[in-house]
Design a protein around this motif. Structure first.
Motif, PDB file in Angstrom:
ATOM      1  N   GLY A  78       9.730 -24.389 -31.125  1.00  0.00           N
ATOM      2  CA  GLY A  78      10.799 -23.402 -31.098  1.00  0.00           C
ATOM      3  C   GLY A  78      10.738 -22.523 -29.864  1.00  0.00           C
ATOM      4  N   PRO A  79      11.742 -21.658 -29.700  1.00  0.00           N
ATOM      5  CA  PRO A  79      11.781 -20.783 -28.526  1.00  0.00           C
ATOM      6  C   PRO A  79      10.881 -19.559 -28.655  1.00  0.00           C
ATOM      7  CG  PRO A  79      13.706 -20.418 -29.894  1.00  0.00           C
ATOM      8  CD  PRO A  79      12.934 -21.521 -30.550  1.00  0.00           C
ATOM      9  N   GLY A  80      10.401 -19.273 -29.873  1.00  0.00           N
ATOM     10  CA  GLY A  80       9.643 -18.046 -30.096  1.00  0.00           C
ATOM     11  C   GLY A  80       8.171 -18.179 -29.790  1.00  0.00           C
ATOM     12  N   LYS A  81       7.875 -18.450 -28.552  1.00  0.00           N
ATOM     13  CA  LYS A  81       6.465 -18.671 -28.195  1.00  0.00           C
ATOM     14  C   LYS A  81       5.718 -17.337 -28.098  1.00  0.00           C
ATOM     15  CE  LYS A  81       7.812 -22.692 -25.481  1.00  0.00           C
ATOM     16  NZ  LYS A  81       7.754 -23.602 -26.624  1.00  0.00           N
ATOM     17  N   LEU A  82       4.422 -17.447 -28.130  1.00  0.00           N
ATOM     18  CA  LEU A  82       3.571 -16.312 -27.779  1.00  0.00           C
ATOM     19  C   LEU A  82       3.059 -16.556 -26.364  1.00  0.00           C
ATOM     20  CD1 LEU A  82       1.425 -15.881 -31.033  1.00  0.00           C
ATOM     21  CD2 LEU A  82       3.573 -14.764 -30.439  1.00  0.00           C
ATOM     22  N   VAL A  83       2.587 -15.506 -25.732  1.00  0.00           N
ATOM     23  CA  VAL A  83       1.966 -15.673 -24.417  1.00  0.00           C
ATOM     24  C   VAL A  83       0.524 -15.195 -24.519  1.00  0.00           C
ATOM     25  CG1 VAL A  83       1.926 -14.812 -22.040  1.00  0.00           C
ATOM     26  CG2 VAL A  83       4.087 -15.534 -23.059  1.00  0.00           C
ATOM     27  N   GLN A  84      -0.379 -16.047 -24.068  1.00  0.00           N
ATOM     28  CA  GLN A  84      -1.796 -15.681 -24.059  1.00  0.00           C
ATOM     29  C   GLN A  84      -2.030 -14.762 -22.866  1.00  0.00           C
ATOM     30  OE1 GLN A  84      -4.520 -14.881 -25.569  1.00  0.00           O
ATOM     31  NE2 GLN A  84      -4.901 -16.925 -26.371  1.00  0.00           N
ATOM     32  N   VAL A  85      -2.713 -13.652 -23.123  1.00  0.00           N
ATOM     33  CA  VAL A  85      -2.898 -12.650 -22.070  1.00  0.00           C
ATOM     34  C   VAL A  85      -4.371 -12.272 -21.968  1.00  0.00           C
ATOM     35  CG1 VAL A  85      -2.402 -10.256 -21.428  1.00  0.00           C
ATOM     36  CG2 VAL A  85      -0.561 -11.710 -22.267  1.00  0.00           C
ATOM     37  N   PHE A  86      -4.870 -12.276 -20.746  1.00  0.00           N
ATOM     38  CA  PHE A  86      -6.225 -11.786 -20.477  1.00  0.00           C
ATOM     39  C   PHE A  86      -6.105 -10.264 -20.368  1.00  0.00           C
ATOM     40  CE2 PHE A  86      -9.820 -10.785 -17.646  1.00  0.00           C
ATOM     41  CZ  PHE A  86     -10.835 -11.485 -18.254  1.00  0.00           C
TER      42      PHE A  86
ATOM     43  N   SER B 280     -12.140 -19.025 -22.842  1.00  0.00           N
ATOM     44  CA  SER B 280     -13.021 -17.965 -22.343  1.00  0.00           C
ATOM     45  C   SER B 280     -14.140 -18.563 -21.497  1.00  0.00           C
ATOM     46  CB  SER B 280     -13.614 -17.173 -23.516  1.00  0.00           C
ATOM     47  OG  SER B 280     -12.587 -16.542 -24.249  1.00  0.00           O
ATOM     48  N   GLN B 281     -14.603 -19.728 -21.901  1.00  0.00           N
ATOM     49  CA  GLN B 281     -15.646 -20.396 -21.098  1.00  0.00           C
ATOM     50  C   GLN B 281     -15.076 -20.913 -19.777  1.00  0.00           C
ATOM     51  OE1 GLN B 281     -18.769 -22.736 -23.378  1.00  0.00           O
ATOM     52  NE2 GLN B 281     -17.241 -22.485 -24.981  1.00  0.00           N
ATOM     53  N   ILE B 282     -13.788 -21.276 -19.779  1.00  0.00           N
ATOM     54  CA  ILE B 282     -13.151 -21.695 -18.517  1.00  0.00           C
ATOM     55  C   ILE B 282     -13.111 -20.504 -17.564  1.00  0.00           C
ATOM     56  CG2 ILE B 282     -10.963 -22.423 -17.475  1.00  0.00           C
ATOM     57  CD1 ILE B 282     -10.434 -24.035 -20.057  1.00  0.00           C
ATOM     58  N   VAL B 283     -12.729 -19.342 -18.075  1.00  0.00           N
ATOM     59  CA  VAL B 283     -12.673 -18.138 -17.237  1.00  0.00           C
ATOM     60  C   VAL B 283     -14.085 -17.767 -16.776  1.00  0.00           C
ATOM     61  CG1 VAL B 283     -12.165 -15.662 -17.246  1.00  0.00           C
ATOM     62  CG2 VAL B 283     -10.547 -17.269 -18.252  1.00  0.00           C
ATOM     63  N   GLN B 284     -15.039 -17.877 -17.674  1.00  0.00           N
ATOM     64  CA  GLN B 284     -16.428 -17.571 -17.310  1.00  0.00           C
ATOM     65  C   GLN B 284     -16.869 -18.458 -16.144  1.00  0.00           C
ATOM     66  OE1 GLN B 284     -19.427 -18.783 -20.174  1.00  0.00           O
ATOM     67  NE2 GLN B 284     -20.636 -16.947 -19.811  1.00  0.00           N
ATOM     68  N   SER B 285     -16.487 -19.728 -16.208  1.00  0.00           N
ATOM     69  CA  SER B 285     -16.847 -20.663 -15.140  1.00  0.00           C
ATOM     70  C   SER B 285     -16.125 -20.316 -13.832  1.00  0.00           C
ATOM     71  CB  SER B 285     -16.497 -22.084 -15.596  1.00  0.00           C
ATOM     72  OG  SER B 285     -16.715 -22.998 -14.575  1.00  0.00           O
ATOM     73  N   SER B 286     -14.841 -19.937 -13.941  1.00  0.00           N
ATOM     74  CA  SER B 286     -14.079 -19.554 -12.745  1.00  0.00           C
ATOM     75  C   SER B 286     -14.690 -18.314 -12.097  1.00  0.00           C
ATOM     76  CB  SER B 286     -12.621 -19.254 -13.109  1.00  0.00           C
ATOM     77  OG  SER B 286     -12.014 -20.374 -13.696  1.00  0.00           O
TER      78      SER B 286
ATOM     79  N   GLY C 186      -9.325  -1.067 -28.738  1.00  0.00           N
ATOM     80  CA  GLY C 186      -9.577  -1.038 -27.294  1.00  0.00           C
ATOM     81  C   GLY C 186     -11.050  -1.015 -26.938  1.00  0.00           C
ATOM     82  N   ASP C 187     -11.909  -1.392 -27.898  1.00  0.00           N
ATOM     83  CA  ASP C 187     -13.347  -1.376 -27.653  1.00  0.00           C
ATOM     84  C   ASP C 187     -13.787  -2.678 -26.971  1.00  0.00           C
ATOM     85  OD1 ASP C 187     -15.991  -0.740 -27.641  1.00  0.00           O
ATOM     86  OD2 ASP C 187     -16.331  -1.247 -29.748  1.00  0.00           O
ATOM     87  N   PHE C 188     -13.301  -2.888 -25.766  1.00  0.00           N
ATOM     88  CA  PHE C 188     -13.668  -4.077 -24.991  1.00  0.00           C
ATOM     89  C   PHE C 188     -13.427  -3.805 -23.508  1.00  0.00           C
ATOM     90  CE2 PHE C 188      -9.177  -4.516 -26.127  1.00  0.00           C
ATOM     91  CZ  PHE C 188      -8.593  -4.810 -24.908  1.00  0.00           C
ATOM     92  N   ALA C 189     -14.069  -4.621 -22.688  1.00  0.00           N
ATOM     93  CA  ALA C 189     -13.813  -4.545 -21.242  1.00  0.00           C
ATOM     94  C   ALA C 189     -12.687  -5.506 -20.885  1.00  0.00           C
ATOM     95  CB  ALA C 189     -15.084  -4.883 -20.472  1.00  0.00           C
ATOM     96  N   ALA C 190     -12.775  -6.717 -21.429  1.00  0.00           N
ATOM     97  CA  ALA C 190     -11.721  -7.712 -21.202  1.00  0.00           C
ATOM     98  C   ALA C 190     -11.770  -8.705 -22.351  1.00  0.00           C
ATOM     99  CB  ALA C 190     -11.929  -8.428 -19.878  1.00  0.00           C
ATOM    100  N   THR C 191     -10.626  -9.226 -22.698  1.00  0.00           N
ATOM    101  CA  THR C 191     -10.570 -10.208 -23.782  1.00  0.00           C
ATOM    102  C   THR C 191      -9.222 -10.928 -23.756  1.00  0.00           C
ATOM    103  OG1 THR C 191     -10.909 -10.540 -26.152  1.00  0.00           O
ATOM    104  CG2 THR C 191      -9.585  -8.652 -25.537  1.00  0.00           C
ATOM    105  N   PHE C 192      -9.173 -12.059 -24.415  1.00  0.00           N
ATOM    106  CA  PHE C 192      -7.895 -12.767 -24.554  1.00  0.00           C
ATOM    107  C   PHE C 192      -7.213 -12.329 -25.849  1.00  0.00           C
ATOM    108  CE2 PHE C 192      -9.438 -15.987 -21.495  1.00  0.00           C
ATOM    109  CZ  PHE C 192      -8.276 -16.160 -20.761  1.00  0.00           C
ATOM    110  N   GLY C 193      -5.900 -12.249 -25.805  1.00  0.00           N
ATOM    111  CA  GLY C 193      -5.137 -11.932 -27.009  1.00  0.00           C
ATOM    112  C   GLY C 193      -3.683 -12.309 -26.786  1.00  0.00           C
TER     113      GLY C 193
END
Lengths: 516, 288
Positions: free
Chosen positions: A270-278, A375-381, A406-413
Motif C-alpha cells: 500500500g501507499p502508507g509506508k513508514l520511513v526508517q530513521v536514524f 544497526s550492525q550495517i551502520v556499525q560497520s560503516s 529520549g534516553d539514547f544517543a542514536a537509534t533507529f525508529g
C-alpha cells in the motif's frame, strides 16, 4: 471557496474498487477480480500480533487490521492521495481557509442502531481534543479552534489560523466517527458504522467479525465475516497460509512476503509506508556538533539496509517522505548517498577528537531482527569511517521507554504519516516541534521549527518553496537521518482472493475483499 | 603435584573409554580452534552484502549469514564466547561453592546449617530467571552472563563437596592426621580436598555443559553477549528468522553446540564410571 461534492452510486463505488485494485503497488498479481465477480464467505486472516483496544483514535499499527472494518472515516484517500467521500458526502473549505463545512450522509446507522448525525461527529471532535482521550488524533486537532453543527447532517469546523487545504483533508480523513452513546466505553466495545461488527474476541488468540447487515455502501461488505487469528510468530503465520489454514496474512514481515510472493501468493504494497530513521539525540555528546551529525547523512548504506533489513521491499530515501507526499524529492537520495569519504571529510571538519567521536553507543531494538541487522550495517560503516562504537541492545519495553523518553544517543525508529501533509511528520516524537521527548523545550533546531511553521502557513505559489526549504533544513540540521521506506500492514493473500482496496494508511479494508 | 597426578591419571583412564575419548577429542578440537582462532584465516565480522545467506560452498564451508558474514568463522569465534563463559562460571562456582561445602561438611553444626540454608536459597532461584535478573541490572555483557551462570553453579559444588567431606570426615586417615596435630585447615585442604577431587571434576564437567547451554539460552532469548560478537545462541536466534531460506544458518551452529554438550556429557559419564569402579584408575584413594 473550494467545494468537493460527490455522491457515490453503486456503479462508481464498484468502479473505484476496481481502479484501486488495478492501481500501482501490487506485485506478482496477474489480475484483480472486479467486485461483481467476487463471492462472500468467511475470510481467515493471520496476524503476527493482537490489538490493544477498539478505540479508532488509538491509531497504532497493531490496531490497523481492525479500524477500517469497524469504523468509517469522514473522507477517504485513494492510493494516490486523492480525497474521496465516505461518511461525508461533500466538504467546502472557506475562501480564507479558516473553516470547512462538511455535509454528512443521512442514511447511516451505527452498529447499535443509533443514527449517524452531526451530534456523533461533535462527540468525536470533543474526544479528539481531549489530551487524555484524543490519543493519536489529539495532536492533529491542534489546528482546530471550535466547531458548530448547522443541522442534523452539517457541521462546520473552524481553525485557529488559515490552514492549507491538504492539511484540512488530512484531518477529515483522520476522523472516524464514534457512536455518542458508546463513546465512553469505546475501548472495550466498538461503536462504529463500519462494514463489520464484533462477534467474538479471545484476547491474545482471535477476533471474529460478522457483516453489518445495515451497512450503507451498496453491496458491501462482500464477505460474511472475518476470522482473525493471532499467531505471534511470523514463521507460524506463513506456515498457516501455506497449509491453507488461513487465507491472508496482514502485517507480516517483508522477508516472508517476498518468499511467499515467489511461491505464487499475492503481495500487496500500500501507499502508507513508514520511513526508517536514524534518530540522533543532538543534545548529547558529539551529536551536539552539526558537522558530526551531517556526516551521518553519508554513512547510511541505504541499498544494504533495504536489502538486508527489508528484503528489498521499499525505497532508499534521504528524506522522511513516501512517494505520495507532496514534499517528496528524490534528488536528495543521490546528493546524500552513502559516501564514506564525504563522511570522513565532515568528521574532520567537526574538530572533534577520535575519543569524543566514539563516546556513545547505538541503541538497538533487539526484538526486531531487521533492526539488529541494519544497526550492525551502520556499525560497520562507522568503523570504515574510523568510528568504532558499541551496540546497546535492549528488548521490549526497555527499548520503547528509552526511545520515547529520549534516553539514547542514536537509534533507529520508524516514522509514520509520511505520505500526507508534510507537517504531519511532526506527529512523530523525533520530529515534534514542541514538547519533543528527545530534545525538550526550547527545541534546539529553531530552523526546523520555523520550516514546519512555514509549511503550515504557506498558500499558492509559496507552498513548493516551503517544502523545498523544509527538505534543505532537514538534511542540514541532521538530527534524524532517514534511510528507507518500508512496509507496514503488508498483505500476503491466497490467489483465490480479490477486490483489495489499498488504504492510504495501509489499514486492512475488508469490505471490498471477496473470493474469486 | 598430588593434584596433577590425580588429573593425569584420570585423563589416562578416560582415554581408555571410547565415548569419553571421543568427547575429549572433540572438546580438545573446539578448545584449540577457539584459542588459536586469531591465527586462522577467518573473519567473523567482515560483511559482504552481495553474498548474504549463501549456502555452504568452497568459499564458505558453513555458508553466510544475513550480513554476508562467514558462519564457520562465527562458529569458531563463538566457541570462545561459550568456553570463556563456561570456564569463568566454573571458576566462580568452584571458588565459592567448594569452600562452602568443605567448611559445612567438616565443622557441621551452626556453620553447616547457615551455609546450607544459603545454598537452599540459591537453589530455589531458577537459574535462567536469576541470570536474566542479573543481566537486567548489569546490562548485556559476557561478564554478566558469566557471573550469572557462575552464581547459579555454586549450590552444586557446595552440596557435592559437603557430602564427600562428611563421608571422609570419620575415615581413619583423616582422624590420624588430626591425632598427629594436623590443623583443621590442613586436614580440609591437604587431606580431604584431594580425595574429593573426582567428584569436583565431575561437577566441573557438568557445570561446563550447563553453562554453555545457559549462555546459549540467554543469547537465544536476546539477553546474551551483544552483537556483533559471535555467539552460538545468538546464531540460533537469528538463524531461526531465516529457517526457510537458509536452514544451514541455524542448523550448523546448532549441531556444533549439540556435539559440544554431548562431549561434556560423555566425559562426565566416563568420570562417573571411574568413581563407581575405582579399580580402573588411581583417582580413588590416591592419597591414602
Amino acid at each position: 471557496m473550494t467545494q468537493n461534492s460527490f455522491r457515490p452510486s453503486r456503479r462508481t463505488v464498484l468502479a473505484g474498487v476496481g481502479a484501486a485494485a488495478l492501481g500501482a503497488g501490487t506485485i506478482g498479481l496477474p489480475q484483480f477480480a472486479m467486485a461483481q465477480d467476487l463471492k462472500g464467505g468467511t475470510l481467515r486472516v493471520g496476524l503476527p500480533f493482537d490489538m490493544t483496544n477498539y478505540d479508532p483514535m488509538q491509531f497504532s499499527t497493531v490496531n490497523f487490521f481492525m479500524i477500517k472494518n469497524l469504523y468509517d472515516s469522514l473522507i477517504e484517500y485513494d492510493e494516490n492521495g486523492e480525497a474521496m467521500p465516505s461518511l461525508a458526502t461533500e466538504w467546502t473549505v472557506a475562501d480564507d481557509n479558516k473553516s470547512v463545512t462538511v455535509k454528512l450522509r443521512d442514511d447511516v446507522k451505527f452498529h447499535s442502531g443509533n443514527a449517524f448525525d452531526a451530534d456523533s461527529v461533535v462527540a468525536t471532535l470533543e474526544k479528539a481534543t481531549d489530551p487524555e482521550r484524543g490519543k493519536n488524533v489529539f495532536s492533529t486537532m491542534s489546528i482546530v479552534k471550535d466547531w458548530s453543527a448547522g443541522d442534523a447532517h452539517t457541521i462546520t469546523i473552524n481553525f485557529n489560523e488559515p490552514v492549507p487545504t491538504k492539511q484540512i483533508l488530512d484531518l477529515l480523513q483522520f476522523l472516524l466517527p464514534i457512536d455518542k452513546a458508546g463513546i465512553d466505553t469505546v475501548e472495550t466495545v466498538p461503536a462504529g458504522t463500519g462494514p463489520f461488527m464484533l462477534d467474538n474476541r479471545k484476547v491474545g488468540q482471535s477476533i471474529t467479525l460478522k457483516r453489518n447487515p445495515d451497512y450503507w455502501r451498496a453491496d458491501q461488505p462482500i464477505l460474511d465475516g472475518i476470522d482473525f487469528t493471532v499467531f505471534s510468530e511470523d514463521a507460524a503465520t506463513a506456515s498457516a497460509l501455506e497449509s491453507g489454514s488461513i487465507d491472508l496474512i496482514y502485517g507480516g514481515s517483508s522477508r516472508t512476503a517476498v518468499r511467499l510472493r515467489d511461491a505464487g501468493y499475492q503481495v500487496l504494497q500500500g501507499p502508507g509506508k513508514l520511513v526508517q530513521v536514524f534518530r540522533i539525540n543532538s543534545t548529547r555528546g558529539p551529536f551536539q556538533n552539526k558537522k558530526f551529525r551531517q556526516a551521518f547523512n553519508h554513512l547510511m548504506n541505504r541499498p544494504a539496509i533495504l536489502k538486508i533489513g527489508y528484503a528489498g521491499l521499499g525505497e532508499g530515501t534521504a528524506l522522511p517522505w513516501a512517494p505520495a507526499s507532496p514534499a517528496f524529492d528524490p534528488s536528495y537520495d543521490a546528493n546524500y548517498a552513502y559516501d564514506v569519504d564525504k563522511a570522513k571529510a565532515l568528521l574532520a571538519e567537526s574538530g572533534l577528537s577520535p575519543e569524543e567521536m566514539t563516546d556513545w553507543k547505538l541503541l538497538v531494538y533487539g526484538s526486531e531482527q531487521g533492526v539488529v541487522a541494519i544497526s550492525q550495517i551502520v556499525q560497520s560503516s562507522l568503523e570504515e569511517a574510523g568510528l568504532k562504537i558499541e551496540l546497546d541492545v535492549r528488548e521490549g519495553a526497555e527499548f520503547i521507554d528509552a526511545l520515547l523518553s529520549g534516553d539514547f544517543a542514536a537509534t533507529f525508529g520508524g516514522v509514520g504519516n509520511v505520505q500526507k501533509f508534510p507537517s504531519r511528520v511532526a506527529t512523530n516524537s523525533i520530529y515534534r516541534t514542541v514538547d519533543n521527548p528527545v530534545f525538550g523545550n526550547p527545541h534546539p533546531h529553531p530552523a526546523y521549527v520555523e520550516a514546519i511553521k512555514q509549511v503550515d502557513t504557506s498558500f499558492g505559489a509559496d507552498v513548493q518553496p516551503a517544502y523545498d526549504n523544509l527538505n534543505a533544513v532537514l538534511v542540514d540540521e541532521a538530527f534524524a537521518i532517514p534511510t528507507n521506506s518500508y512496509e507496514t500492514g503488508l498483505i500476503v493473500a491466497d490467489p483465490k482472493l480479490g477486490g483489495f482496496t489499498l488504504d492510504i494508511d495501509n489499514l486492512l479494508v475488508g469490505r471490498t475483499i471477496g473470493f474469486k | 603435584m598430588k593434584y596433577l597426578h590425580v588429573i593425569l591419571s584420570t585423563l589416562h583412564a578416560l582415554l581408555r573409554q571410547t565415548g569419553a575419548a571421543l568427547g575429549l577429542g572433540f572438546l580438545a578440537l573446539i578448545v584449540l580452534v577457539a584459542v588459536f582462532a586469531d591465527l586462522l584465516p577467518l573473519d567473523p565480522l567482515g560483511q559482504d552484502f552481495i553474498r548474504s545467506l549463501e549456502g555452504p560452498s568452497r568459499d564458505y564451508w558453513f555458508g553466510t549469514d544475513e550480513l554476508g558474514r562467514d558462519i564457520l568463522s562465527r562458529v569458531v569465534f563463538g566457541a570462545r564466547t561459550s568456553l570463556v563463559t563456561a570456564a569463568g562460571a566454573v571458576v566462580i562456582a568452584a571458588l565459592i561453592g567448594v569452600p562452602m561445602g568443605l567448611i559445612g561438611g567438616f565443622f557441621g553444626g551452626w556453620r553447616d546449617a547457615a551455609l546450607m540454608r544459603m545454598v537452599d536459597v540459591m537453589m530455589a532461584l531458577p537459574a535462567i530467571l536469576f541470570a536474566m535478573t542479573l543481566i537486567a541490572v548489569f546490562g548485556r555483557s559476557q561478564g554478566a552472563a558469566l557471573l550469572a551462570v557462575g552464581i547459579t553453579g555454586i549450590p552444586g559444588f557446595a552440596r557435592i563437596v559437603r557430602a564427600q567431606v562428611m563421608s571422609l570426615r570419620k575415615r581413619d586417615f583423616v582422624i590420624a592426621v588430626e591425632a598427629f596435630g594436623g590443623s583443621a585447615g590442613y586436614n580440609m585442604f591437604r587431606t580431604i580436598l584431594p580425595n574429593s577431587l573426582s567428584q569436583i571434576l565431575v561437577q566441573v564437567v557438568v557445570l561446563s555443559s550447563v553453562a554453555i547451554l545457559l549462555e546459549a539460552a540467554l543469547a537465544f532469548l536476546g539477553v546474551g553477549v551483544p552483537p556483533p560478537t559471535p555467539s552460538w545462541g545468538e546464531m540460533l536466534r537469528t538463524g531461526k528468522t531465516y529457517l526457510h531460506e537458509a536452514p544451514y544458518y541455524a542448523v550448523l551452529p546448532g549441531i556444533v553446540l549439540t556435539l559440544t554438550i554431548l562431549a561434556f556429557d560423555s566425559i562426565g559419564r566416563g568420570l562417573s564410571r571411574l568413581i563407581e569402579n575405582p579399580g580402573e584408575t588411581a583417582m580413588q584413594g590416591t592419597l591414602k
